[in-house]
Design a protein around this motif. Structure first.
Motif, PDB file in Angstrom:
ATOM      1  N   SER A 102     -44.199 -56.169 -43.686  1.00 23.18           N
ATOM      2  CA  SER A 102     -42.740 -56.149 -43.727  1.00 23.18           C
ATOM      3  C   SER A 102     -42.204 -57.577 -43.676  1.00 23.18           C
ATOM      4  CB  SER A 102     -42.170 -55.342 -42.556  1.00 23.18           C
ATOM      5  OG  SER A 102     -42.378 -56.023 -41.325  1.00 23.18           O
ATOM      6  N   ALA A 103     -40.954 -57.731 -44.112  1.00 24.31           N
ATOM      7  CA  ALA A 103     -40.264 -59.017 -44.017  1.00 24.31           C
ATOM      8  C   ALA A 103     -38.776 -58.752 -44.061  1.00 24.31           C
ATOM      9  CB  ALA A 103     -40.673 -59.951 -45.152  1.00 24.31           C
ATOM     10  N   GLY A 104     -38.020 -59.593 -43.347  1.00 26.02           N
ATOM     11  CA  GLY A 104     -36.584 -59.396 -43.391  1.00 26.02           C
ATOM     12  C   GLY A 104     -35.832 -60.171 -42.338  1.00 26.02           C
ATOM     13  N   LEU A 105     -34.680 -59.607 -41.952  1.00 30.63           N
ATOM     14  CA  LEU A 105     -33.717 -60.247 -41.063  1.00 30.63           C
ATOM     15  C   LEU A 105     -33.680 -59.490 -39.737  1.00 30.63           C
ATOM     16  CD1 LEU A 105     -31.380 -62.453 -41.099  1.00 30.63           C
ATOM     17  CD2 LEU A 105     -29.861 -60.559 -41.736  1.00 30.63           C
ATOM     18  N   CYS A 106     -33.716 -60.220 -38.635  1.00 30.89           N
ATOM     19  CA  CYS A 106     -33.730 -59.567 -37.330  1.00 30.89           C
ATOM     20  C   CYS A 106     -32.675 -60.152 -36.401  1.00 30.89           C
ATOM     21  CB  CYS A 106     -35.112 -59.666 -36.676  1.00 30.89           C
ATOM     22  SG  CYS A 106     -35.635 -61.350 -36.263  1.00 30.89           S
ATOM     23  N   CYS A 107     -32.237 -59.322 -35.454  1.00 34.15           N
ATOM     24  CA  CYS A 107     -31.426 -59.758 -34.322  1.00 34.15           C
ATOM     25  C   CYS A 107     -32.288 -59.545 -33.088  1.00 34.15           C
ATOM     26  CB  CYS A 107     -30.125 -58.974 -34.237  1.00 34.15           C
ATOM     27  SG  CYS A 107     -28.946 -59.400 -35.537  1.00 34.15           S
ATOM     28  N   TYR A 108     -32.495 -60.592 -32.325  1.00 35.49           N
ATOM     29  CA  TYR A 108     -33.609 -60.618 -31.374  1.00 35.49           C
ATOM     30  C   TYR A 108     -33.185 -61.191 -30.028  1.00 35.49           C
ATOM     31  CZ  TYR A 108     -38.386 -61.748 -29.772  1.00 35.49           C
ATOM     32  OH  TYR A 108     -39.554 -61.845 -29.068  1.00 35.49           O
ATOM     33  N   TYR A 109     -33.600 -60.534 -28.955  1.00 40.53           N
ATOM     34  CA  TYR A 109     -33.475 -61.098 -27.611  1.00 40.53           C
ATOM     35  C   TYR A 109     -34.852 -61.442 -27.053  1.00 40.53           C
ATOM     36  CZ  TYR A 109     -32.301 -61.943 -22.768  1.00 40.53           C
ATOM     37  OH  TYR A 109     -32.168 -62.538 -21.547  1.00 40.53           O
ATOM     38  N   ASN A 110     -35.747 -60.458 -27.010  1.00 41.53           N
ATOM     39  CA  ASN A 110     -37.145 -60.693 -26.628  1.00 41.53           C
ATOM     40  C   ASN A 110     -37.996 -59.598 -27.260  1.00 41.53           C
ATOM     41  OD1 ASN A 110     -36.703 -58.420 -25.031  1.00 41.53           O
ATOM     42  ND2 ASN A 110     -36.709 -59.536 -23.100  1.00 41.53           N
ATOM     43  N   THR A 111     -39.274 -59.554 -26.954  1.00 36.46           N
ATOM     44  CA  THR A 111     -40.162 -58.592 -27.612  1.00 36.46           C
ATOM     45  C   THR A 111     -39.809 -57.146 -27.298  1.00 36.46           C
ATOM     46  OG1 THR A 111     -41.726 -58.851 -25.774  1.00 36.46           O
ATOM     47  CG2 THR A 111     -42.113 -60.179 -27.745  1.00 36.46           C
ATOM     48  N   SER A 112     -39.024 -56.915 -26.272  1.00 36.79           N
ATOM     49  CA  SER A 112     -38.659 -55.554 -25.867  1.00 36.79           C
ATOM     50  C   SER A 112     -37.259 -55.148 -26.310  1.00 36.79           C
ATOM     51  CB  SER A 112     -38.753 -55.416 -24.336  1.00 36.79           C
ATOM     52  OG  SER A 112     -40.057 -55.677 -23.884  1.00 36.79           O
ATOM     53  N   ASN A 113     -36.525 -56.056 -26.941  1.00 41.22           N
ATOM     54  CA  ASN A 113     -35.132 -55.788 -27.302  1.00 41.22           C
ATOM     55  C   ASN A 113     -34.763 -56.504 -28.596  1.00 41.22           C
ATOM     56  OD1 ASN A 113     -33.909 -54.475 -24.571  1.00 41.22           O
ATOM     57  ND2 ASN A 113     -35.366 -56.098 -24.061  1.00 41.22           N
ATOM     58  N   TRP A 114     -34.686 -55.744 -29.688  1.00 36.77           N
ATOM     59  CA  TRP A 114     -34.356 -56.333 -30.982  1.00 36.77           C
ATOM     60  C   TRP A 114     -34.084 -55.252 -32.022  1.00 36.77           C
ATOM     61  CZ3 TRP A 114     -38.082 -54.575 -34.342  1.00 36.77           C
ATOM     62  CH2 TRP A 114     -39.362 -54.325 -33.830  1.00 36.77           C
ATOM     63  N   THR A 115     -33.517 -55.673 -33.156  1.00 35.11           N
ATOM     64  CA  THR A 115     -33.394 -54.814 -34.334  1.00 35.11           C
ATOM     65  C   THR A 115     -33.876 -55.612 -35.542  1.00 35.11           C
ATOM     66  OG1 THR A 115     -31.100 -55.458 -34.806  1.00 35.11           O
ATOM     67  CG2 THR A 115     -31.451 -53.531 -33.359  1.00 35.11           C
ATOM     68  N   TYR A 116     -34.241 -54.885 -36.608  1.00 31.10           N
ATOM     69  CA  TYR A 116     -34.929 -55.539 -37.726  1.00 31.10           C
ATOM     70  C   TYR A 116     -34.637 -54.778 -39.010  1.00 31.10           C
ATOM     71  CZ  TYR A 116     -39.211 -57.258 -40.198  1.00 31.10           C
ATOM     72  OH  TYR A 116     -40.123 -57.803 -41.074  1.00 31.10           O
ATOM     73  N   LEU A 117     -33.923 -55.406 -39.945  1.00 30.93           N
ATOM     74  CA  LEU A 117     -33.730 -54.863 -41.290  1.00 30.93           C
ATOM     75  C   LEU A 117     -34.834 -55.424 -42.162  1.00 30.93           C
ATOM     76  CD1 LEU A 117     -32.273 -53.417 -43.588  1.00 30.93           C
ATOM     77  CD2 LEU A 117     -30.710 -55.386 -43.729  1.00 30.93           C
ATOM     78  N   ALA A 118     -35.735 -54.556 -42.615  1.00 32.50           N
ATOM     79  CA  ALA A 118     -36.968 -55.032 -43.237  1.00 32.50           C
ATOM     80  C   ALA A 118     -37.204 -54.426 -44.615  1.00 32.50           C
ATOM     81  CB  ALA A 118     -38.160 -54.699 -42.338  1.00 32.50           C
TER      82      ALA A 118
END
Length: 235
Positions: A102-118
């Motif tokens: 996968s590849a794309g754009l993410c909104c990230y806080y840490n490994t336990s909290n994020w979203t990812y348009l892939a």
């Protein structure tokens, strides 16, 4: 000058301005020889084993590594959320060959909290598609999977992805021509990517918006990002 007591008046200082104030907007066409100062990598430095600015001139090439859930080697470059209202977007080329890439754009806080348009690969339809993965305190949710996945036309090479943060919420959008945008019918909570929400532990990292490429199949895929922009939209 000097002394123990505060002065009501002080002499005017003739300080030369050495550089202009940094713009609140960001545009990166990845033409520089090294990553610009607003970018950060996760836990490990920018290295040619995971990313490259020279392998394809004018592109940031991210080689597929661990997923955003991993605490080891990720191919992720990100920049901080600087405003409560902004749009971040990117243009990429990516040709996955299996569902583990996968590849794309993410909104990230840490490994336990994020979203990812892939951009991913649909094994049943044997074609690329767009999907959203969400991780909230390690609980995983999948959006636009199975029959709801957004198919990418075979003749589309470049894909534009964006995220619009509006106060307490945000939404992802996509385009196959860079002109006509489709907003995904999924409203996400921006406040979930905050220091206060993360179990009250106060990590103080803040939220990031970033570019990511994953390949847990080990076949060695890569994604080429041609540009990235960050534009404040608040009044």
């Amino acid at each position: 000058m000097g002394g123990k007591h505060a002065k009501l008046e002080i002499p005017e200082l003739n300080l030369a301005v050495t550089s202009p104030a940094e713009s609140e907007s960001i545009y990166d066409d990845f033409s520089a020889e090294s990553l610009l100062a607003h970018w950060q990598t996760l836990r490990i430095p920018f290295t040619e084993s995971m990313e490259s600015l020279s392998e394809r001139q004018g592109y940031l090439r991210l080689r597929g590594n661990d997923s955003l859930l991993s605490t080891f080697e990720q191919s992720t470059v990100a920049t901080r959320w600087r405003h409560h209202d902004f749009i971040a977007s990117t243009k990429l080329e990516f040709e996955p060959t299996n569902f583990q890439q996968s590849a794309g754009l993410c909104c990230y806080y840490n490994t336990s909290n994020w979203t990812y348009l892939a951009v991913e690969f649909d094994e049943e339809r044997k074609r690329r598609c767009l999907r959203v993965m969400q991780v909230d305190k390690q609980a995983v949710s999948y959006h636009f999977y199975d029959n709801e996945s957004i198919e990418i036309p075979d003749d589309v090479r470049s894909i534009w992805l964006s995220v619009h943060i509006e106060g307490l919420t945000y939404q992802y959008s996509y385009s196959f021509d860079g002109k006509t945008w489709q907003k995904l019918p999924l409203v996400l909570d921006a406040w979930r990517l905050s220091d206060d929400y993360i179990d009250g532990r106060g990590f103080f990292t803040g939220a990031f918006v970033g570019l990511h490429c994953a390949d847990i199949s080990g076949f060695g895929c890569h994604a080429d990002f041609e540009e990235f922009s960050y534009e404040p939209t608040g009044g």
